[in-house]
Design an enzyme around this catalytic site. Structure first.
Site, PDB file in Angstrom:
ATOM      1  N   GLU A  45      42.417 -12.246   6.963  1.00 21.41           N
ATOM      2  CA  GLU A  45      43.134 -11.931   5.735  1.00 21.41           C
ATOM      3  C   GLU A  45      43.104 -10.426   5.494  1.00 21.41           C
ATOM      4  O   GLU A  45      42.124  -9.763   5.830  1.00 21.41           O
ATOM      5  CB  GLU A  45      42.498 -12.639   4.538  1.00 21.41           C
ATOM      6  CG  GLU A  45      42.471 -14.152   4.626  1.00 21.41           C
ATOM      7  CD  GLU A  45      41.793 -14.768   3.413  1.00 21.41           C
ATOM      8  OE1 GLU A  45      42.518 -15.239   2.513  1.00 21.41           O
ATOM      9  OE2 GLU A  45      40.553 -14.767   3.359  1.00 21.41           O
ATOM     10  N   ASP A  60      40.450 -31.226 -22.805  1.00 20.67           N
ATOM     11  CA  ASP A  60      39.147 -30.639 -22.524  1.00 20.67           C
ATOM     12  C   ASP A  60      38.340 -31.735 -21.833  1.00 20.67           C
ATOM     13  O   ASP A  60      38.000 -32.751 -22.449  1.00 20.67           O
ATOM     14  CB  ASP A  60      38.456 -30.190 -23.816  1.00 20.67           C
ATOM     15  CG  ASP A  60      37.094 -29.536 -23.560  1.00 20.67           C
ATOM     16  OD1 ASP A  60      36.542 -29.720 -22.458  1.00 20.67           O
ATOM     17  OD2 ASP A  60      36.577 -28.849 -24.465  1.00 20.67           O
ATOM     18  N   HIS A  99      38.580 -25.099   6.543  1.00 23.35           N
ATOM     19  CA  HIS A  99      39.752 -24.820   7.377  1.00 23.35           C
ATOM     20  C   HIS A  99      39.404 -24.682   8.862  1.00 23.35           C
ATOM     21  O   HIS A  99      40.008 -25.308   9.727  1.00 23.35           O
ATOM     22  CB  HIS A  99      40.453 -23.550   6.918  1.00 23.35           C
ATOM     23  CG  HIS A  99      40.862 -23.558   5.487  1.00 23.35           C
ATOM     24  ND1 HIS A  99      41.272 -24.702   4.835  1.00 23.35           N
ATOM     25  CD2 HIS A  99      40.927 -22.561   4.559  1.00 23.35           C
ATOM     26  CE1 HIS A  99      41.581 -24.406   3.578  1.00 23.35           C
ATOM     27  NE2 HIS A  99      41.365 -23.122   3.393  1.00 23.35           N
TER      28      HIS A  99
END
Length: 479
Positions: free
Chosen positions: A210, A87, A234
């Protein structure tokens, strides 16, 4: 400092990215003996696995995502894997992690994929446990902030423990073969670079389309949108590679110096040079799909599509528009760069009835990696009715041109470079900040003029306004 790490520490080792990309990539590298036999891989996440439990988890992921011919490599690879639950908000947990990692005198590489709010406690834990020493380098998976201010906050936290030469900011597009081939195309072939300028190029198009929707990324995507999810990293990296000056050599400093010059030369985008959209219910490949608001379960002003007319204000590119577009639930999945050359200044064939078309270079990045150059050629015949010319494509399909070498996914190269310490395909802090400055200015323009997304039907190429953005300049999107 150059060293090859003998331990790789994977944060987020039970997440979707690890299952789909990281574990298969590392297994492939192991199968091809591209990593040292003694490389130890330690996974960490909140799941309460022991070593054997994590190996079983990895086995199931590899059975799902590795190609069939790679599956015999699974069992030998699993022996490399170890696991320690963590954690990140509990500093004392890092002592147990350090014990699992063991001595790091020979070098440790860390792949950090975590929520933005956990960067600070994670870095603090690494420092407190001794895992941030001089022989440790760290790879950072996005998202690295939501704007310039939050990006600087994260980078400040990381740089408090790691110098820039040991920070590897990941943009997986830079690991794709065709993206790297863009540099080879430009700088290893004499015929292109003399023409690679405003005198000979009319415009450039970059498309990242996409067909998927939210795909389980609801929490992240609705807070980010297409501009911050795709354009900020990108697409601006692709633009920089297209527009950069020739570096003095192919090394991290020289390549990244030239990229950041391009990013700093980007002109501020005007109100009428950007279009945003959000998909509504429609059909993809004949299958009905819901609209964004239906997937989200509520109304939202988050853009799932953006088109931008960008300009690089420097000597080479002055006056050449760069048209960028990206979106979800579009007609087909494709990532490509189109370089449209100018027409010949005078056609000697016009008097014989022939029509010429300007040359066009298309660099396909996905789903197929290929390079295509359209040339004008004479149609065979006696030409009694006039000369006929036709566009003829010269295609280089990477799978055919290089049938021998294995096709590798981007993370294979990036993980190997992280282990070995090559920063060439990673993003430097000044690049990230230049990208965010440009993106923040666009978002400020949207807010100032109350620009909200226009609706488009899933399965289309986006809002009609995006078509008009290019067509008013006499440009047609390549489809």
């Amino acid at each position: 400092m150059t060293f090859t790490a003998d331990c790789l520490l994977l944060f987020g080792a039970t997440g979707d990215l690890a299952q789909r990309m990281l574990l298969p990539s590392l297994c492939a590298l192991d199968a091809d003996k591209l990593v040292a036999p003694d490389l130890k891989i330690v996974g960490t996440a909140r799941h309460a696995y022991d070593d054997e439990g994590f190996r079983q988890f990895a086995r199931e992921a590899l059975e799902r995502f590795l190609p069939e011919d790679r599956k015999p490599a699974i069992e030998p690879f699993l022996a490399r894997l170890h696991y320690q639950a963590l954690d990140a908000n509990e500093t004392d947990h890092f002592a147990d992690l350090a014990a699992k990692v063991g001595p790091i005198e020979r070098g440790l590489s860390i792949f950090l994929s975590t929520a933005p709010g956990l960067f600070e406690p994670t870095i603090a834990g690494l420092v407190a446990s001794g895992l941030a020493g001089e022989k440790t380098r760290i790879g950072l998976e996005k998202p690295l902030g939501t704007d310039l201010a939050t990006s600087r906050h994260i980078n400040d936290a990381v740089s408090s423990a790691f110098p820039e030469d040991r920070i590897f900011r990941i943009d997986h597009y830079l690991g794709k073969e065709t993206v790297q081939n863009l540099l080879a195309l430009r700088f290893a072939n004499i015929m292109f670079e003399p023409l690679w300028n405003a005198a000979h190029i009319d415009h450039v198009q970059i498309t990242v389309a996409e067909t998927v929707g939210l795909e389980g990324r609801v929490g992240f995507y609705d807070g980010a949108g297409a501009l911050r999810d795709m354009v900020q990293n990108h697409m601006l990296q692709l633009l920089a590679l297209v527009a950069m000056e020739p570096p003095s050599s192919f090394n991290a400093t020289a390549v990244r110096d030239e990229k950041v010059k391009v990013l700093r030369s980007l002109r501020a985008v005007e109100r009428d040079e950007t279009v945003t959209g959000q998909y509504r219910a429609g059909a993809i490949s004949g299958q009905a799909v819901p609209g964004y608001d239906q997937e989200l379960g509520q109304d939202s002003d988050t853009e799932t599509f953006v088109a931008i007319k960008a300009h690089v204000d420097n000597w080479r590119w002055k006056g050449v528009p760069f048209y960028l577009r990206t979106g979800k639930r579009l007609y087909e999945r494709t990532t490509e760069i189109v370089v449209q050359f100018r027409p010949v200044p005078h056609s000697i064939f016009a008097g014989r009835g022939a029509r010429t078309e300007p040359n066009k270079l298309v660099i396909g990045i996905q789903p197929q990696e290929n390079i295509s150059l359209s040339l004008m050629a004479k149609v065979p015949g006696l030409d009694r009715g006039g000369i006929r010319l036709r566009e003829v494509p010269l295609d280089i399909r990477m799978a055919d041109a290089f049938a021998g070498p294995k096709r590798r996914i981007a993370y294979e190269r990036l993980l190997l470079d992280l282990i070995e310490g090559d920063q060439t395909l990673f993003v430097r802090r000044d690049e990230v900040e230049a990208q965010w400055e440009w993106i923040d200015a666009i978002r400020a323009t949207w807010a100032e003029h109350t620009i909200r997304p226009k609706s488009y039907t899933a399965g289309s190429w986006g809002p009609s306004a995006a078509i008009a953005l290019a067509e008013r300049d006499g440009v047609t999107w390549h489809e």
